[in-house]
Scaffold this motif. Structure first.
Motif, mmCIF file in Angstrom:
data_model
loop_
_atom_site.group_PDB
_atom_site.id
_atom_site.type_symbol
_atom_site.label_atom_id
_atom_site.label_comp_id
_atom_site.label_asym_id
_atom_site.label_seq_id
_atom_site.Cartn_x
_atom_site.Cartn_y
_atom_site.Cartn_z
ATOM 1 N N TYR A 1 29.772 45.647 39.641
ATOM 2 C CA TYR A 1 31.401 45.951 38.904
ATOM 3 C C TYR A 1 32.167 44.024 38.665
ATOM 4 O O TYR A 1 32.499 43.924 37.554
ATOM 5 N N LEU B 1 33.100 45.921 50.306
ATOM 6 C CA LEU B 1 32.988 47.344 49.281
ATOM 7 C C LEU B 1 34.605 47.662 49.639
ATOM 8 O O LEU B 1 34.919 47.941 47.935
ATOM 9 N N THR C 1 34.750 46.071 46.276
ATOM 10 C CA THR C 1 34.436 46.572 45.377
ATOM 11 C C THR C 1 35.428 47.540 43.850
ATOM 12 O O THR C 1 35.276 47.907 43.217
ATOM 13 N N SER C 2 36.134 48.360 44.876
ATOM 14 C CA SER C 2 36.504 49.948 44.884
ATOM 15 C C SER C 2 38.093 49.462 44.127
ATOM 16 O O SER C 2 38.208 49.875 43.226
ATOM 17 N N HIS C 3 38.820 48.354 44.271
ATOM 18 C CA HIS C 3 39.273 47.923 43.696
ATOM 19 C C HIS C 3 39.953 47.107 42.760
ATOM 20 O O HIS C 3 40.358 47.139 41.426
ATOM 21 N N ALA D 1 36.527 47.934 40.728
ATOM 22 C CA ALA D 1 36.312 48.973 39.821
ATOM 23 C C ALA D 1 37.883 49.670 39.535
ATOM 24 O O ALA D 1 37.642 50.386 38.294
ATOM 25 N N SER D 2 38.838 50.179 40.691
ATOM 26 C CA SER D 2 39.767 50.397 39.744
ATOM 27 C C SER D 2 40.522 49.723 38.314
ATOM 28 O O SER D 2 41.135 50.554 37.770
ATOM 29 N N GLY E 1 38.620 49.961 35.120
ATOM 30 C CA GLY E 1 38.668 51.178 34.231
ATOM 31 C C GLY E 1 39.818 51.042 33.126
ATOM 32 O O GLY E 1 40.066 51.714 32.715
ATOM 33 N N GLN E 2 40.522 50.445 33.958
ATOM 34 C CA GLN E 2 41.912 49.433 32.781
ATOM 35 C C GLN E 2 41.554 49.100 31.933
ATOM 36 O O GLN E 2 42.247 49.333 31.098
ATOM 37 N N VAL F 1 39.315 47.794 30.367
ATOM 38 C CA VAL F 1 38.218 48.102 29.577
ATOM 39 C C VAL F 1 38.569 49.317 28.779
ATOM 40 O O VAL F 1 38.530 49.308 27.274
#
Lengths: 164, 164
Positions: free
Chosen positions: B19, B143, B146-148, B150-151, B154-155, B157
């Motif tokens: 990511y 971990l 990484t999710s933070h 990714a969230s 997604g914006q 982009v």
């Protein structure tokens, strides 16, 4: 060894459940009308992302060796094809039910997995390859799907406050 | 045991680097002008999210016991305060440099950590609490971040294709 594996599995499941609960709550709070909006102008609709996440999570069942998909018919419209490809999507109330069913089945199946099971290969890697690539295990699928979920959570949140 | 820890660390680092590289490439491809746009109407600007991710990643250095923050002055405008709070943000070229510096320092520091180090406590949990909550380790921070990441990926982009 198993103590440490259990710790790792808890880390993975906590992260998954955290984003799954946040996202489920978000979808619950969005009206059917809000779900029909695009998350940003020209981008995916809420209803497409709802179906997309259901279909991706449904596909975790066979990938993790936990059974067949519940709704294989979702793969074409929500994974293979993009939004606005001409498919008639299930109405929101149907997707709300599918979300609950798929994630409940996953939760039930996860509860049957031992820590060793989580570190066994997933179904898209051969036994042969797994010997050299032991990171391609079931828990890694869960980590990967958690980040995927987070990336879309960050988009669906934009539907909050949109006109109903 | 250590073999299994190494596998888990690889899983965490692969997800993080995946990511991080995608997001770094995305920011590189966005023009300074595109970064000034909101990712969706009424939402955060690209420049705010850029600074936010830099500040959050910078704060991983002390949290993981890897040193002091490089840019502590970013915490107020990019973590504590929301976008459009009246702060004058660093210009894009400065943030582009900060992104590289922070993530390079993290990568260098990560390379010094053994698998055991990753499973040691992070700096926000006491030794006492860690005995009962061994999942609150450094790898769990990775971990979670990484999710933070990714969230927000997604914006960000959504800035692609916006007017320059």
């Amino acid at each position: 060894m198993n103590d440490m594996k259990n710790v790792m599995v808890k880390m993975g499941l906590d992260a998954w459940n955290g984003y799954l609960n946040r996202t489920g709550k978000l979808f619950d709070e969005l009206s059917d009308e809000q779900l029909n909006n695009e998350v940003s102008p020209g981008r995916n609709t809420g209803i497409y992302l709802y179906g997309h996440l259901i279909a991706v999570h449904d596909s975790m069942l066979p990938l993790l060796g936990l059974g067949e998909k519940l709704y294989p018919e979702l793969e074409q419209p929500f994974i293979k094809d993009a939004d606005k490809s001409g498919h008639t999507f299930p109405v929101a109330s149907v997707l709300r039910n599918y979300w609950k069913e798929v994630n409940a089945k996953l939760a039930t199946a996860f509860a049957t997995l031992s820590a060793d099971d989580w570190f066994a290969r997933h179904m898209s890697v051969s036994e042969e390859d797994f010997k050299n690539e032991p990171h391609r295990n079931k828990l890694n699928v869960l980590l990967s799907r958690t980040s995927h979920l987070a990336s879309h959570y960050g988009q669906v949140v934009f539907l909050q406050g949109k006109s109903e």
